[in-house]
Design a protein around this motif. Structure first.
Motif, PDB file in Angstrom:
ATOM      1  N   PRO A  23       0.803  -1.230   0.000  1.00  0.00           N
ATOM      2  CA  PRO A  23       0.000   0.000   0.000  1.00  0.00           C
ATOM      3  C   PRO A  23       0.834   1.278   0.000  1.00  0.00           C
ATOM      4  CG  PRO A  23      -0.048  -1.050   2.162  1.00  0.00           C
ATOM      5  CD  PRO A  23       0.737  -1.958   1.262  1.00  0.00           C
ATOM      6  N   MET A  24       2.028   1.239   0.639  1.00  0.00           N
ATOM      7  CA  MET A  24       2.772   2.493   0.813  1.00  0.00           C
ATOM      8  C   MET A  24       3.517   2.895  -0.448  1.00  0.00           C
ATOM      9  SD  MET A  24       3.993   2.095   4.758  1.00  0.00           S
ATOM     10  CE  MET A  24       5.650   2.412   4.333  1.00  0.00           C
ATOM     11  N   VAL A  25       4.115   1.921  -1.112  1.00  0.00           N
ATOM     12  CA  VAL A  25       4.929   2.222  -2.290  1.00  0.00           C
ATOM     13  C   VAL A  25       4.223   1.755  -3.568  1.00  0.00           C
ATOM     14  CG1 VAL A  25       7.178   1.848  -3.371  1.00  0.00           C
ATOM     15  CG2 VAL A  25       6.997   1.952  -0.886  1.00  0.00           C
ATOM     16  N   GLY A  26       3.418   0.697  -3.442  1.00  0.00           N
ATOM     17  CA  GLY A  26       2.855   0.043  -4.610  1.00  0.00           C
ATOM     18  C   GLY A  26       1.810   0.860  -5.346  1.00  0.00           C
ATOM     19  N   LEU A  27       1.244   1.831  -4.669  1.00  0.00           N
ATOM     20  CA  LEU A  27       0.223   2.643  -5.321  1.00  0.00           C
ATOM     21  C   LEU A  27       0.667   4.100  -5.347  1.00  0.00           C
ATOM     22  CD1 LEU A  27      -2.882   1.085  -3.567  1.00  0.00           C
ATOM     23  CD2 LEU A  27      -2.105   0.672  -5.907  1.00  0.00           C
ATOM     24  N   GLU A  28       0.696   4.649  -6.552  1.00  0.00           N
ATOM     25  CA  GLU A  28       1.070   6.049  -6.659  1.00  0.00           C
ATOM     26  C   GLU A  28      -0.167   6.835  -7.086  1.00  0.00           C
ATOM     27  OE1 GLU A  28       4.632   8.701  -8.647  1.00  0.00           O
ATOM     28  OE2 GLU A  28       3.831   6.969  -9.709  1.00  0.00           O
ATOM     29  N   THR A  29      -0.356   7.986  -6.450  1.00  0.00           N
ATOM     30  CA  THR A  29      -1.485   8.814  -6.868  1.00  0.00           C
ATOM     31  C   THR A  29      -0.970   9.867  -7.835  1.00  0.00           C
ATOM     32  OG1 THR A  29      -1.076  10.173  -4.935  1.00  0.00           O
ATOM     33  CG2 THR A  29      -2.838   8.545  -4.759  1.00  0.00           C
ATOM     34  N   THR A  30      -1.583   9.940  -8.992  1.00  0.00           N
ATOM     35  CA  THR A  30      -1.215  11.013  -9.920  1.00  0.00           C
ATOM     36  C   THR A  30      -2.486  11.724 -10.361  1.00  0.00           C
ATOM     37  OG1 THR A  30      -1.231   9.318 -11.598  1.00  0.00           O
ATOM     38  CG2 THR A  30       0.919  10.110 -10.895  1.00  0.00           C
ATOM     39  N   VAL A  31      -2.314  12.947 -10.762  1.00  0.00           N
ATOM     40  CA  VAL A  31      -3.472  13.708 -11.211  1.00  0.00           C
ATOM     41  C   VAL A  31      -3.715  13.384 -12.684  1.00  0.00           C
ATOM     42  CG1 VAL A  31      -4.459  15.994 -11.436  1.00  0.00           C
ATOM     43  CG2 VAL A  31      -2.843  15.509  -9.591  1.00  0.00           C
ATOM     44  N   GLY A  32      -4.808  12.737 -12.952  1.00  0.00           N
ATOM     45  CA  GLY A  32      -5.134  12.381 -14.331  1.00  0.00           C
ATOM     46  C   GLY A  32      -6.164  13.358 -14.895  1.00  0.00           C
ATOM     47  N   VAL A  33      -6.733  12.986 -15.996  1.00  0.00           N
ATOM     48  CA  VAL A  33      -7.707  13.857 -16.658  1.00  0.00           C
ATOM     49  C   VAL A  33      -8.979  13.978 -15.821  1.00  0.00           C
ATOM     50  CG1 VAL A  33      -8.814  14.351 -18.854  1.00  0.00           C
ATOM     51  CG2 VAL A  33      -6.802  12.833 -18.781  1.00  0.00           C
ATOM     52  N   HIS A  34      -9.403  12.877 -15.235  1.00  0.00           N
ATOM     53  CA  HIS A  34     -10.649  12.869 -14.455  1.00  0.00           C
ATOM     54  C   HIS A  34     -10.357  12.858 -12.968  1.00  0.00           C
ATOM     55  CE1 HIS A  34     -12.511  12.105 -18.262  1.00  0.00           C
ATOM     56  NE2 HIS A  34     -11.705  11.049 -18.440  1.00  0.00           N
ATOM     57  N   GLY A  35      -9.410  13.648 -12.518  1.00  0.00           N
ATOM     58  CA  GLY A  35      -9.083  13.692 -11.094  1.00  0.00           C
ATOM     59  C   GLY A  35      -7.930  12.758 -10.786  1.00  0.00           C
ATOM     60  N   ILE A  36      -7.853  12.414  -9.498  1.00  0.00           N
ATOM     61  CA  ILE A  36      -6.707  11.608  -9.057  1.00  0.00           C
ATOM     62  C   ILE A  36      -6.901  10.158  -9.452  1.00  0.00           C
ATOM     63  CG2 ILE A  36      -5.549  10.708  -7.001  1.00  0.00           C
ATOM     64  CD1 ILE A  36      -5.981  13.427  -5.736  1.00  0.00           C
ATOM     65  N   VAL A  37      -5.853   9.567 -10.027  1.00  0.00           N
ATOM     66  CA  VAL A  37      -5.907   8.138 -10.343  1.00  0.00           C
ATOM     67  C   VAL A  37      -4.771   7.408  -9.638  1.00  0.00           C
ATOM     68  CG1 VAL A  37      -7.031   8.326 -12.564  1.00  0.00           C
ATOM     69  CG2 VAL A  37      -4.551   8.590 -12.409  1.00  0.00           C
ATOM     70  N   LEU A  38      -5.038   6.136  -9.357  1.00  0.00           N
ATOM     71  CA  LEU A  38      -4.025   5.312  -8.712  1.00  0.00           C
ATOM     72  C   LEU A  38      -3.256   4.544  -9.772  1.00  0.00           C
ATOM     73  CD1 LEU A  38      -5.878   3.827  -5.628  1.00  0.00           C
ATOM     74  CD2 LEU A  38      -4.011   5.482  -5.642  1.00  0.00           C
ATOM     75  N   VAL A  39      -1.946   4.677  -9.734  1.00  0.00           N
ATOM     76  CA  VAL A  39      -1.119   3.926 -10.671  1.00  0.00           C
ATOM     77  C   VAL A  39      -0.384   2.843  -9.895  1.00  0.00           C
ATOM     78  CG1 VAL A  39       0.720   4.073 -12.369  1.00  0.00           C
ATOM     79  CG2 VAL A  39      -0.824   6.025 -11.996  1.00  0.00           C
ATOM     80  N   PRO A  40      -0.587   1.585 -10.207  1.00  0.00           N
ATOM     81  CA  PRO A  40       0.159   0.538  -9.492  1.00  0.00           C
ATOM     82  C   PRO A  40       1.620   0.518  -9.926  1.00  0.00           C
ATOM     83  CG  PRO A  40      -1.272  -0.419 -11.163  1.00  0.00           C
ATOM     84  CD  PRO A  40      -1.522   1.052 -11.208  1.00  0.00           C
ATOM     85  N   ARG A  41       2.506   0.194  -8.947  1.00  0.00           N
ATOM     86  CA  ARG A  41       3.934   0.142  -9.266  1.00  0.00           C
ATOM     87  C   ARG A  41       4.503  -1.193  -8.799  1.00  0.00           C
ATOM     88  NH1 ARG A  41       7.056   5.405  -7.426  1.00  0.00           N
ATOM     89  NH2 ARG A  41       6.286   4.798  -5.370  1.00  0.00           N
TER      90      ARG A  41
END
Ligand SMILES: Nc1ncnc2c1ncn2[C@@H]1O[C@H](COP(=O)(O)OP(=O)(O)O)[C@@H](O)[C@H]1O
Ligand SMILES: [Mg+2]
Lengths: 426, 278
Positions: A23-41
């Protein structure tokens, strides 16, 4: 079993790491077109978990190859090395402290003043925690009492720093006794919690007693110290330092003066402590840390003895507070938070409880290093945490753990190893 | 010691911990110049009696009257612990040794002389400045410590940490430390526990010497051989009550004592495991 144990252990560590890092590193929040999206890493997580697995396995295999050393043997060896180094380290440190302002930049002198303030606080708290074995988490209260005592006396009577300094120390000592009376019946954790609360109470009173302390606005315009009546200003009137000695006025002069004041105050603290240690009062503080019940059976009044430790420690805290006030020229309750108590306590514990040299080394590490490596400020807490863990593993009793006997019959008695020394429980 | 006078009079001593009655109506007298032994099986209340006498427990009932040679009397049950040691001059050792382990042997003996030393430092202030009678007082204290180190055969270890001494030496050091307070009554809680026969014989001589110099002793001990050799008077406790009281010869012959303690298993009685208490 012995073959597979390290593997299993490393696997379990990796599993824990996975739980933490997913949860701490594996998910990155980035600002996408429709608000914040979670990017898995997943790659980052895999790398971290893999690193944990390999490191843990390496540690276990390394441990298995070496027979376990007798507990504390390493500590004793390093302790010896320190004790030997102490003989040459002390004069070097002292000479460096005395000469530093003549060669250093203004910023370095400022850092020196900061370091020496913490050294002095560490030495003061060392009396209470290191010698008497009383865990005091509210030492900042006495620092605050000293600072406000000086500021208020100076504001209301027009007296200068040197006349107010004894009063600031005495008031802090008085507060030490006042606090000590009700709480010294408590031991261990209870004492720690009550002293912590006391530190907070003092701060909150300072914050809310607006008519006296100015509340959150603090007190400004606190008079600067003078050298036998000579002021340090940017003019060269006859009443100023520069004017009297026919020098070009410069802010460095005042800075160096402040530096030497705190150096003298710190050395005074050290001198008094070292002398007391070799006398009945200091010796009985240590005896109290070793065994209270035995002390009582020898006719020693435990309560008054603890109070003296509190009072002497508080007195030096008060001196340091008065210096802080005169150096800053402005004080507010914000300077006296629990963080200060914790820092000073960490210095004492890291140094090795009861060791004067340890306090100096610990201050250099705790206060000096973060100032030097400002670039790494983002990683400060991370490094701090790592350092704590490393300390707990390598030197749980602090940097300098041995105790020198206060009196000897023969010559050259050996230092007493940490394993025999009690840490106190009250 | 013919017709010795009473030093410590214990009357109706009772001590209760919640439901446990550790001592019930115990009365005895310890006379000046004598070694009075207190014996009894584990859990009999011997250590509890010591804790009452030395102020670590406040008795639930009864009185403890100590009289100095000059006639001054002290009601111990009403005095704070440290004053019992300081004014009434009752010193003690502990069943589970309580030394200042991280301090040297000599330091241990100087802490024992804290009260007179502190008085000589002008409450600690004058001595910091190098004033006052402190130097002379410290020399005097070290001389006294040296005397007791010689008598307890510890002089060679004076600068070693107390915690590093072997067991027997720690026991002797505790006695030396107690004696450095100049007591009129020395209470020893199982001083021979864990000693080898040679050490026990030396302890015999040490205790007799202390008695002959005028300090009376109260001695808890499981080693019956030693008790019979050194005691002038023996008190037997069992389950918190006094079972008997008399000279070693009388105690040896008392059928109740034999039944409760001595007779059953003399072997066992000698090797009873020490119970813990302060
Ligand atoms: N502080 C205490 N709290 C509760 N019970 C105690 C305490 N001290 C002693 N006792 C009890 O009192 C009894 C007598 O103990 P003690 O005096 O130590 O015996 P002895 O020294 O004769 O072996 C025991 O039953 C013990 O459990
Ligand atoms: Mg006992």
């Amino acid at each position: 079993m012995s073959q597979r144990a390290p593997l299993l252990d490393a696997f379990l560590s990796a599993l824990v790491a996975l739980g933490l890092f997913a949860p701490m590193v594996g998910l990155e929040t980035t600002v996408g077109v429709h608000g914040i999206v979670l990017v898995p890493r997943p790659l980052a997580v895999a790398a971290l978990v893999g690193a944990v697995f390999v490191l843990r396995l390496a540690v276990r295999l390394w441990q298995a190859r070496r027979p376990p050393a007798p507990a504390g043997a390493g500590a004793v060896r390093i302790g010896r090395a320190w004790a030997g180094m102490g003989r040459f380290l002390v004069p070097v440190l002292l000479a460096a402290a005395l000469l530093m302002p003549w060669v250093a930049s203004r910023a370095t002198i400022d850092l020196g003043v900061l370091l020496l303030t913490y050294v002095m606080l560490g030495w003061g708290l060392n009396i209470v925690v290191g010698l008497a074995g009383l865990l005091d988490l509210g030492y900042v209260a006495f620092y605050a009492v000293g600072a406000y005592a000086y500021a208020l006396i100076a504001e209301n009577t027009g007296l200068g720093f040197w006349s107010c300094l004894p009063a600031a120390g005495a008031l802090a000592a008085l507060w030490g006794i006042t606090l000590g009376f009700p709480v010294l019946r408590l031991r261990g954790d209870y004492l720690a919690i009550v002293t912590l609360a006391f530190g907070e109470i003092i701060r909150i009173v300072l914050l809310n007693w607006v008519s006296l302390t100015g509340g959150p606005n603090g007190i400004a315009g606190i008079p600067r110290p003078t050298l036998f009546g000579l002021r340090f200003t940017m003019t060269d009137d006859p009443g100023t330092f520069a004017g009297f000695f026919h020098l070009v006025p410069s802010p460095v002069q005042r800075q160096m003066f402040l530096y030497y004041i705190i150096l003298a105050l710190a050395l005074l603290t050290n001198w008094v402590t070292l002398r007391l240690r070799r006398q009945p009062l200091g010796r009985v503080w240590e005896a109290l840390r070793e065994d209270e019940i035995a002390c009582r059976s020898l006719g020693i009044n435990i309560t008054t003895t603890k109070l003296t430790a509190f009072a002497v420690g508080a007195c030096f805290g008060g001196f340091a507070g008065a210096f802080f006030a005169t150096r800053q020229g402005f004080i507010s309750p914000e300077s006296f938070t629990f963080m200060e108590s914790a820092t000073v306590l960490a210095i004492v514990v890291l140094g090795g409880m009861g060791s004067q040299l340890g306090v100096v080394l610990a201050t250099l590490i705790m206060i000096g290093a973060p100032e030097m490596f400002r670039a790494l400020a983002d990683y400060r807490m991370l490094i701090f945490g790592l350092a704590l863990v490393v300390m707990m593993v390598l030197r749980p009793r602090g940097l300098v753990t041995e105790r020198k006997p206060s009196v000897t019959l023969g010559r050259g008695a050996a230092a007493i190893p940490a394993a025999l020394i009690a840490e106190g429980h009250g | 010691m013919a017709a010795a006078e009473a030093l410590l009079e214990v009357r109706g001593l009772g001590m209760r911990f919640g439901g446990i009655v550790a001592l019930d109506d115990v009365s005895f007298t310890a006379r000046r110049g004598e070694i009075t032994a207190v014996i009894g099986p584990n859990g009999a209340g011997k250590t509890t009696a010591f804790n009452c006498i030395t102020g670590f427990y406040r008795p639930s009932a009864g009185s403890l009257q100590l009289t100095h040679a000059d006639g001054r009397g002290f009601a111990l049950a009403a005095m704070p612990g440290h004053l019992i040691a300081r004014r009434a001059r009752v010193a003690r050792t502990f069943q589970n040794i309580r030394l200042f382990a991280g301090m040297t042997v000599l330091e241990n003996l100087l802490v024992a002389q804290h009260v007179p030393l502190m008085a000589a430092t002008g409450l600690g202030v004058l001595a910091i400045l190098g004033l006052g009678r402190y130097r002379a007082a410290e020399r005097h204290a070290i001389a006294k410590a040296r005397l007791w180190l010689e008598r307890t055969d510890l002089l060679a270890r004076a600068d070693d940490p107390a915690g590093a001494l072997p067991y027997g030496a720690q026991r002797r050091l505790e006695i030396a430390r107690a004696m450095c307070t100049d007591p009129v009554l020395l209470c020893l809680d199982e001083p021979a526990a864990g000693l080898n026969p040679r050490e026990t014989a030396a302890l015999d001589a040490l205790l007799r010497g202390i008695r002959d110099e005028g300090c009376s002793l109260l001695l808890i001990e499981h080693d019956m051989g030693m008790v019979m050799r050194v005691s002038d008077h023996i008190i037997v406790l069992d389950h918190g009550r006094k079972l008997g009281d008399g000279t070693p010869a009388e105690i040896r012959a008392d059928p109740r004592v034999i039944a409760a303690y001595l007779g059953e298993d003399e072997e066992d009685a000698d090797h009873l495991a020490p119970a813990d208490a302060p």
